[in-house]
Scaffold this motif. Structure first.
Motif, mmCIF file in Angstrom:
data_model
loop_
_atom_site.group_PDB
_atom_site.id
_atom_site.type_symbol
_atom_site.label_atom_id
_atom_site.label_comp_id
_atom_site.label_asym_id
_atom_site.label_seq_id
_atom_site.Cartn_x
_atom_site.Cartn_y
_atom_site.Cartn_z
ATOM 1 N N ALA A 127 0.877 -1.185 -0.048
ATOM 2 C CA ALA A 127 -0.098 -0.075 0.015
ATOM 3 C C ALA A 127 0.935 1.226 -0.042
ATOM 4 O O ALA A 127 1.948 1.098 0.383
ATOM 5 N N THR A 128 0.403 2.364 -0.278
ATOM 6 C CA THR A 128 1.245 3.385 -0.371
ATOM 7 C C THR A 128 0.469 4.831 0.139
ATOM 8 O O THR A 128 -0.992 4.876 0.217
ATOM 9 N N ALA A 129 1.189 5.711 0.775
ATOM 10 C CA ALA A 129 0.557 7.005 1.405
ATOM 11 C C ALA A 129 1.383 8.136 0.850
ATOM 12 O O ALA A 129 2.750 8.019 0.588
ATOM 13 N N SER A 130 0.895 9.330 0.580
ATOM 14 C CA SER A 130 1.568 10.415 0.045
ATOM 15 C C SER A 130 2.170 11.324 1.244
ATOM 16 O O SER A 130 1.186 11.453 2.013
ATOM 17 N N LEU A 131 3.360 11.759 1.053
ATOM 18 C CA LEU A 131 3.908 12.590 2.343
ATOM 19 C C LEU A 131 4.209 13.990 1.409
ATOM 20 O O LEU A 131 5.015 13.721 0.502
ATOM 21 N N LEU A 132 3.598 15.193 1.710
ATOM 22 C CA LEU A 132 4.276 16.711 1.156
ATOM 23 C C LEU A 132 5.040 17.175 2.289
ATOM 24 O O LEU A 132 4.538 17.448 3.615
ATOM 25 N N VAL A 133 6.286 17.408 2.279
ATOM 26 C CA VAL A 133 7.231 18.045 2.947
ATOM 27 C C VAL A 133 7.824 19.426 2.462
ATOM 28 O O VAL A 133 8.190 19.485 1.296
ATOM 29 N N ARG A 134 7.229 20.578 3.255
ATOM 30 C CA ARG A 134 7.604 21.922 2.751
ATOM 31 C C ARG A 134 8.728 22.515 3.426
ATOM 32 O O ARG A 134 8.914 22.197 4.967
ATOM 33 N N VAL A 135 9.617 23.043 2.831
ATOM 34 C CA VAL A 135 10.620 23.460 3.594
ATOM 35 C C VAL A 135 10.609 25.179 3.705
ATOM 36 O O VAL A 135 10.395 25.809 3.005
ATOM 37 N N SER A 136 10.922 25.554 5.011
ATOM 38 C CA SER A 136 10.768 26.805 5.358
ATOM 39 C C SER A 136 11.776 27.674 5.241
ATOM 40 O O SER A 136 13.054 27.111 5.332
ATOM 41 N N ASP A 137 11.733 28.928 5.097
ATOM 42 C CA ASP A 137 12.955 29.770 4.728
ATOM 43 C C ASP A 137 13.579 30.465 5.721
ATOM 44 O O ASP A 137 13.068 30.711 6.923
ATOM 45 N N ILE A 138 14.855 30.678 5.879
ATOM 46 C CA ILE A 138 15.715 31.408 6.863
ATOM 47 C C ILE A 138 16.649 32.397 5.821
ATOM 48 O O ILE A 138 16.940 32.219 4.549
ATOM 49 N N ASN A 139 17.032 33.246 6.558
ATOM 50 C CA ASN A 139 17.887 34.252 5.743
ATOM 51 C C ASN A 139 19.371 34.127 5.894
ATOM 52 O O ASN A 139 20.113 34.390 6.437
#
Length: 1600
Positions: free
Chosen positions: A743-755
């Motif tokens: 079976a499969t599951a989707s994973l969305l990983v968002r990368v947050s910004d730093i200066n």
């Protein structure tokens, strides 16, 4: 006089003058007599004398010098006298010349007269001695004469005359000589050219001599003599070649495709006259094609009027005889042969020899078996040339190029499937139009016993019940045989299983009936397996077997064989899965039983045959794992019970399940590697391995990883939001079952910004220029900076950190948000020329990050000074040949503003010149100057210092084009042609032709033109003013036009010239007399042919002049006849009457005159002779026939008579001689015209010869004629020849009838039917014979010749009885016997083995190491009834062979042992032939009948002992029957009692062998064979063909 003679004469004269002057004394002296006069002799003196001649004294009165006899003599003398003197002196006025005084015999006469009252003369004579002081001088510089080639020998042709001025014969006698010397002419002392040999115009047309006249003192003069030979019409015309070869396609009309060696051409043998000829066809061979050809009478072009059809012609060559006749005399002819080859055109379609073919063929015929031969003919040359094919291509036959139809696919030749096969044979021509014909072939297949009877069922069943009666039908068996006739008629028999005799079978119907009552056994079913054989009626019968089971049931008691049955079943299977089959005992066939499930009937079921299966799907995960199921069996009376234990096993039928199908998580971009992101767990409802879950990731580009057991996702490598801000991952959960589930599951990983990014300008330094006049507030440029961070981290603020040089207030400001740089204060170029700024960009992050860049602002000066030229006017001169793009000069321009004129440019208008921005003036590319078109240019040039708002100034540029010699002189229009009258022009008296004044567009010397002729011409030249002059003698009759090449050249450098051609045509002047074509004309006519107006001959004269000057009028100037009339215009001499009053032969001789119409007119004459005769006459040699056709047999000896030609001279006064012009090495011709052979001729080498025979008469000049002789070499029958006198071969004594021994082939040199040979034996032989057509010697019977060498003599005879003989010696080997035959069995069909006999021999021989000869192939199933049931379904073939080693036969025992010991190698070799499925066995010798009987008795005794031994007995009997089968099979192959079913007739005993030999000898008279073994000179050739009795139609096969 030549120069040498003049010198010598001058020296001699000077010598005498000097001598006389030196002496100073007079020649003589005298005293004058004035009283009465007197005479006196002064003396002698040499000519040339000057001085005092005589002193006269006694003068009393005056005296005078007066003439005496010759007044002219006084021109040499004068008198010197002074009045009053008594003497006077007579002296010379000029040197004395004896040659002038030749008329007075070189004597000078004068008189001294007394000048008194009385005039008395005192005469004097002075004798002069002649000196050789004059050279001979010809009266003409050149002499010319035209002489007919018929001029008589020893007649004078012309005369030259040279005169010597000396007065005495001693000095003036002249002799003549010529160069070069000639055998044709002699020069007489009189200067006459005398003809010594007959002239021949065709050999020499002109003679040129230098004639020298010489006196005795050696003084000489020369003159040229030209003698032109005038042709006389005395020769027949001739062709360039005697034989021409032409090609034309059949069905074509018009001219030939080609003719060799060149086009047909005939011309007058008198080449100087070259009278035109007319062509005609004199003969065509064969004559029937005469109307098919035509020849153009003027050109000689032969063409075909009616197309020829080569197929209707006996020969493709037609001979056309062409005759050429002179137009002025039709009797003067020549003949040539044109051998016309009619080329074949593919205009006939091919044709089969029959409209259709209907043939029969034995089914199962092998590959390449010949069906028949279709003969295809084509009337076109070469017969049928094309391809044959069979349609449809799927037909089981092939056709060879020779039309032989053979079997291609034997598998399709099954009569039982198809009784007949119909196909077509297509014949398609290779050459266009590719005609196609087809013919239908119907093949009827003849039956062969190739099918064994086949039962409709492999097993039959019958039952016997308690109410059994004898004779009742139990079962009927049925077999089918698709063969026809007796091959398909079946008879049945019980071969095994009826030992107790309970049963019988009707042989025709197959009904099995009860023969006697069977005792039934209680509680048992008695079984009687019967083996039924069905056998067809073929000569070699085929059979097959089937089993019949007869059941005799007793009482029944159903019961399970086990009390507990166990089975296993996987879960989740659909209903109806068979778990197990329970075994039980019952008489179900007689008494039905019922099986049922007692417990768990909702889940399980059982069938009446014991199949225990599920009714529903069972689940391991949510239901029991084990079931105990009670079952029962009952026949309605008796019941039995049992239990079935069922175990359900787990299967992987559940996939893992995630708690959430989609997950979103955030992670900072500076997260460390290995830090966790989130866990994504999954569960599985299965057990054990099926529920264990393993995790893996899809996607993420390697930036993330997942723990395989826990499902925790973590960072795998450093992240960068600016590179990638989101990752879409797929988590895969997979269990450990087999097969696994996932079976499969989707994973969305968002990368947050730093200066983490510093603002960055697009450039490290910016450059910008600004005019010093720019106003404050002007935006100069925008300085963009980029920061990839988000929100405040990426928001940028701009500022100026530093200005260089600094100022207060600053000069520039920077917009903090847009980065736009503006000017705040005015600029001054004189104060600051360059500013440097440092600019800063800061982001809004914490802490803030800063980026820098520099800006350079350059202040630009403003233009306010105009440019200045170095000159106001520029003048330059260039050559017109200036190259395109070449530089001319540079304009100097200055500007006091910054940079000078470096940014300036020039304005001008010109399509010819270019001016660069640097002021370089040049000629445009692809432009050239032409002074003749334009010689100067003026340009107004404007210099502008900058593009926009520039200041300017103007200068004038003048360009002068200098001349270059680029034009060639041009000719004016010149009339065509230029005309001038013919005449004798010279350098002193030239003739003006035409003034040519060329022009040249160049200047100076480049345009000055001179004219000349190219090359210089001796008759023409140019005057300086361009007048073309004629400066030599021009004779229109010699040459009417002159093609002159005029060159006009200028004086430039390089010099140019032009050349043209002019044609000068001469205007005719009447300076030529008419010239007759012959000096004499002769004509004859018979009285019977005479009629008024009949043309006798035609006078022909030619005048070299033109126009009226060449018009000729004919007349008779001398002689006349009332019988003749002359046409003044045509020259035709005709009869004025029919000569009826002519009583005798009459010859009329007249003189004809030809006069032209010139002014004044010129004429010439010719002699005309007309013979009026009463009898036949001929005027030249002629053959009786224009062509002859002879034949001669080949091989005739030298000197054989071919035929005779005959030619007539036309008069008994002349004789005829013959000569052969062609094939002189093969033929000759005698004086009588007989054509003879020089050598033996062979028709096979060449059949036709074409000869040219020439006849020449003894006329002067002789006449000749040529005839064509065709000689055909006829065939003579020649004996055939064998290439060898003796042939050697060998065969075995067991070789059957028609075994090939040797192929003797004789050759016959004859062609066609004469070359067909028939072969026979010179003496009858009981052992051998020969095929009459092929020469194949074959065996009749060699049984009695073992170990001997037999000889036969073969005769080859042609149809006419000529023959040749050859001997055949045959060594008969007798080392093989039936005891040496080894038999093996192969599980292959007999026909397959037969086809592969050569391969089988080769493979067996390789495996055994011997030479193997296969002598017999037979089916093992023919008539046998003891074949085992396992083998009956497979084919089996017996192969008998012998082995030979070193020329000796190997014993069968040794061969059998080696077959057994090398069985693996033998099988491997046979597999290469038949494939992997092959099986073979070695067949041992069959048992004797006595031993077989003992076996029967023993087996019967054992059967009687007990029922337990029944099974053993059955097995033994089966084995016995198999042995018996082999015995029968071997008997069919080797027993002499059954020759009609076997293939050999060998036996093991000598007595039987002898009997067999005798029977074979009788039987072989009925057999036909095309096979065997031939051993010739050590080479063995193997044949295998069908062998059948002459009266047999079966398919039996023999192989040797």
């Amino acid at each position: 006089m030549d120069a040498g003679g003049s010198i010598r004469a001058g020296l001699l004269l000077a010598f005498f003058i000097c001598a006389r002057v030196v002496t100073g004394s007079p020649i003589g002296s005298s005293t004058i007599n004035c009283a009465g006069g007197g005479s006196g002799y002064v003396g002698v003196v040499d000519e040339g004398y000057s001085g005092d001649v005589e002193v006269v004294s006694g003068i009393t009165e005056g005296v005078k010098l007066v003439p005496h006899l010759f007044p002219a003599h006084l021109e040499f003398l004068e008198l010197s006298f002074t009045p009053g003197d008594t003497s006077a002196t007579v002296r010379t006025k000029k040197p004395l010349d004896a040659d002038v005084l030749a008329a007075s015999d070189s004597t000078l006469y004068y008189s001294v007269m007394c000048d008194g009252l009385t005039k008395y003369n005192n005469t004097r004579t002075l004798k002069l001695n002649d000196l050789n002081d004059n050279s001979p001088i010809f009266t003409q510089e050149s002499y010319s004469k035209s002489v007919s080639e018929t001029k008589d020998v020893d007649s004078e042709v012309l005369r030259v005359t040279a005169v010597d001025g000396d007065s005495t014969p001693a000095n003036n006698r002249v002799t003549y000589s010529i160069e070069p010397t000639s055998e044709d002419f002699a020069l007489a002392t009189s200067g006459a050219f005398v003809l010594k040999r007959r002239l021949n115009y065709n050999i020499v047309q002109r003679y040129s001599f230098i004639v020298t006249a010489k006196d005795s003192g050696g003084l000489s003069d020369t003159a040229t003599v030209l003698i032109n030979v005038v042709d006389f019409d005395n020769l027949n015309p001739y062709f360039s070649h005697n034989v021409y070869r032409a090609l034309i396609k059949e069905n074509q009309v018009g001219s030939f495709l080609s003719i060799e060696p060149e086009a047909i051409k005939a011309q007058d043998g008198d080449t100087g006259i070259n009278m035109t000829v007319t062509y005609s066809i004199s003969a065509v061979s064969p004559d029937k094609y005469r109307q098919n050809f035509n020849v153009d009478s003027s050109s000689g072009v032969v063409s075909v009027l009616t197309a020829l059809d080569r197929e209707e012609m006996d020969s493709s060559v037609v001979s056309v005889s062409i005759k050429a006749a002179q137009t002025d005399d039709s009797l003067k002819t020549a003949v040539a042969a044109v051998s016309v080859t009619v080329e074949d055109v593919n205009d006939n379609p091919p044709k089969f020899d029959q409209p259709g073919y209907s043939v029969t063929l034995l089914e199962n015929s092998p590959v390449n078996a010949v069906l028949f031969k279709a003969v295809v003919t084509d009337l076109d040359q070469g017969g049928f040339v094309g391809a044959l094919r069979i349609l449809p291509e799927s037909a089981p036959f092939s056709v060879g190029s020779d039309g032989t139809v053979r079997v291609k696919d034997p598998r399709a030749l099954d009569r039982e499937t198809t009784e007949s096969v119909t196909f077509t044979i297509e014949a398609r021509e290779t050459s266009p139009p590719n005609a196609v014909v087809v013919v239908e072939v119907n093949v009827t297949l003849l039956d062969e016993n190739d099918n064994s009877p086949a039962f409709t069922s492999s097993e039959y069943e019958g039952k016997v019940f308690a109410n059994q009666t004898v004779g009742e039908q139990l079962v009927q068996v049925k077999a089918e045989d698709p063969d026809a006739g007796e091959n398909g008629q079946i008879k049945y028999s019980i071969d095994f299983g009826n030992n107790d005799g309970f049963f019988s079978i009707e042989e025709n119907s197959g009904d099995v009936t009860l023969a006697k009552i069977i005792p039934l056994l209680q509680n048992q079913i008695s079984q009687f397996p019967l083996y039924i054989t069905a056998r067809d009626g073929g000569t070699i019968s085929r059979s097959s077997s089937a089993q019949v089971n007869i059941l005799a049931p007793g009482d029944s008691n159903p019961q399970f064989l086990h009390k507990v049955y166990r089975g296993t079943l996987e879960e989740e299977q659909d209903a109806g899965v068979l778990i197990l089959t329970v075994d039980f005992f019952s008489l179900a066939a007689e008494v039905p039983v019922t099986l049922r499930v007692v417990t768990e009937a909702d889940k399980f079921t059982i069938s009446d045959n014991g199949d225990f299966s599920t009714k529903v799907k069972l689940d391991y995960d949510e239901a029991p794992h084990n079931y105990s199921v009670a079952i029962s069996i009952s026949d309605g009376v008796i019941t039995d019970n049992a239990v079935v234990e069922v175990q359900v096993t787990d299967v992987n039928d559940n996939s893992p399940v995630f708690t959430s199908g989609s997950v979103t998580k955030s992670v900072p971009e500076d997260a460390e590697v290995g830090s966790n992101v989130t866990a994504v767990p999954a569960t599985d409802k299965d057990s054990n391995f099926n529920e264990e879950v393993r995790y893996s990731l899809r996607g993420g580009e390697g930036s993330f990883s997942v723990h395989p057991v826990s499902g925790m996702v973590s960072v795998a490598r450093a992240l960068d939001r600016e590179t990638k801000a989101e990752y879409h991952l797929l988590v895969l959960a997979e269990d450990q079952g087999r097969p696994s589930r996932s079976a499969t599951a989707s994973l969305l990983v968002r990368v947050s910004d730093i200066n983490d990014n510093v603002p960055e300008f697009s450039k490290a330094e910016y450059q910008h220029e600004v005019l010093e006049t720019q106003s404050a507030g002007t935006s100069l440029l925008t300085l963009p900076a980029l920061d990839p961070d988000e929100d405040a981290n990426g928001r940028i603020t701009y500022s100026i950190l530093q200005q260089r040089p600094s100022s207060d207030p600053p000069v520039f400001e920077l917009d903090s948000s847009s980065g736009t740089l503006r000017l705040v204060r005015p600029l001054d170029y004189s104060e600051v020329k360059v500013y440097g700024l440092t600019v800063q960009a800061s982001d809004g992050g914490t802490p803030s990050l800063v980026g820098n860049c520099s800006v350079v602002v350059t202040v630009k000066d403003v233009n306010n000074n105009p440019p200045e030229f170095g000159k106001e006017v520029y003048n330059v001169a260039v050559s017109e040949n200036l190259a395109s793009g070449a530089s001319i000069l540079t304009l100097e321009v200055t500007d006091r503003d910054e940079g000078g004129f470096s940014g300036g440019y020039f304005n001008y208008t010109s399509d010819t010149f270019d001016i660069s921005d640097q002021g370089l003036v040049s000629l445009r590319n692809n432009v050239t100057l032409d002074r003749e078109t334009q010689d100067s240019y003026v340009l107004q040039v404007v210099a502008v210092d900058q593009v926009t708002g520039g200041l300017s100034s103007t200068a004038r540029l003048g360009i002068t084009v200098l001349d270059y010699n680029d034009n060639a002189p041009q000719f004016p229009t010149i009339p065509e042609p230029l005309r001038i009258p013919e005449g004798d022009y010279s350098e002193d008296t030239p003739g003006n032709v035409f003034a040519i004044v060329p022009t040249d567009a160049d200047l100076g010397p480049n345009g000055e033109v001179t004219l000349s002729l190219l090359p210089p011409h001796p008759l023409f030249r140019f005057r300086e003013d361009g007048m073309l002059l004629a400066v030599g003698s021009l004779d229109r009759e010699s040459r009417e036009t002159y093609e002159l090449f005029v060159k006009a050249s200028d004086k430039g450098s390089p010099q140019r010239e032009n050349i043209t051609s002019v044609r000068v045509s001469l205007i005719d002047v009447n300076d030529n007399r008419p010239e007759f074509s012959s000096s004499s004309y002769v004509g004859s006519i018979l009285l019977k042919d005479a009629e008024e107006g009949k043309l006798l001959l035609t006078l022909s004269a030619a005048d070299g002049d033109a126009g009226n000057n060449s018009l000729i009028t004919y007349s008779f100037s001398a002689g006349s006849s009332r019988y003749l009339a002359l046409n003044s215009e045509t020259g035709a001499v005709t009869l004025t009457s029919d000569l009826n009053n002519l009583t005798q032969d009459t010859t009329l001789v007249l003189t004809a005159r030809a006069e032209d119409h010139g002014r004044p007119p010129l004429n010439s004459t010719a002699r005309v002779v007309v013979n009026l005769r009463l009898v036949s006459l001929g005027e030249g040699v002629a053959f009786r026939s224009s062509s002859y056709n002879f034949s001669v047999p080949e091989n005739q000896p030298e000197g054989a008579d071919v035929g005779r030609v005959s030619a007539l001279s036309g008069s008994d006064l002349y004789h005829v001689a013959y000569a052969l012009n062609t094939h002189t090495d093969l033929f000759s011709v005698s004086a009588s015209g007989a054509v003879l052979t020089r050598t033996q001729l062979d028709k096979e080498e060449q059949e036709w010869y074409i000869l040219d025979v020439e006849a020449v008469d003894t006329r002067t000049p002789p006449t000749s004629a040529i005839t064509m002789v065709r000689v055909q070499v006829e065939d003579v029958n020649e004996s055939p020849r064998f290439p060898s006198e003796v042939y050697k071969a060998s065969v075995f004594s067991i070789a059957p009838y028609k075994t090939p021994v040797a192929h003797v082939k004789a050759s016959d040199p004859d062609a066609g039917e004469e070359g067909r040979l028939v072969y026979s034996l010179t003496a009858d032989s009981p052992h051998f014979d020969v095929d009459p057509s092929s020469g194949l010697v074959y065996v009749v019977s060699a049984v009695g010749l073992a170990g001997q060498t037999a000889a036969v003599e073969v005769n080859a005879k042609d149809p006419r009885g000529l023959y040749a003989t050859a001997k055949v010696e045959v060594a008969v080997q007798g080392s093989a016997s039936s005891a040496d035959v080894v038999v093996i069995s192969l599980n292959q069909p007999a026909n397959m083995v037969e086809r592969k006999v050569p391969e089988l021999e080769k493979s067996l021989g390789a495996a055994l190491g011997w030479t193997v000869n296969i002598i017999e192939v037979s089916s093992a199933g023919g008539g046998s009834s003891s074949e085992s049931r396992a083998q009956s379904a497979a084919a089996e073939t017996l192969v008998g062979f012998i082995a030979v080693a070193g020329g000796e036969v190997v014993s069968s025992t040794e061969v059998t042992e080696k077959l057994q010991s090398q069985s693996a190698a033998v099988r491997a070799a046979l597999v290469q032939v038949f494939g992997e499925a092959l099986h073979f066995e070695v067949e041992l010798k069959p048992q004797s009948p006595a031993s077989s009987q003992a076996a029967v008795i023993a087996l019967a005794a054992m059967l009687a002992l007990c029922m337990l031994g029944l099974i053993v007995a059955v097995a033994l009997i089966i084995r016995f029957k198999r042995t018996q089968k082999h015995q029968h099979s071997d008997k069919e192959s080797f027993n002499v009692d059954r020759p009609d079913k076997g293939y050999t007739n060998f036996d093991e005993t000598s007595e039987q062998g002898q009997t067999g030999s005798q029977e074979r000898a009788a039987e072989d008279e009925q057999w036909r064979t095309d096979g065997g073994t031939v051993k010739t000179d050590g080479d063995i050739v193997r044949f295998k063909q069908d062998r059948r009795p002459a009266d047999s139609d079966d398919g039996s096969t023999f192989a040797l």
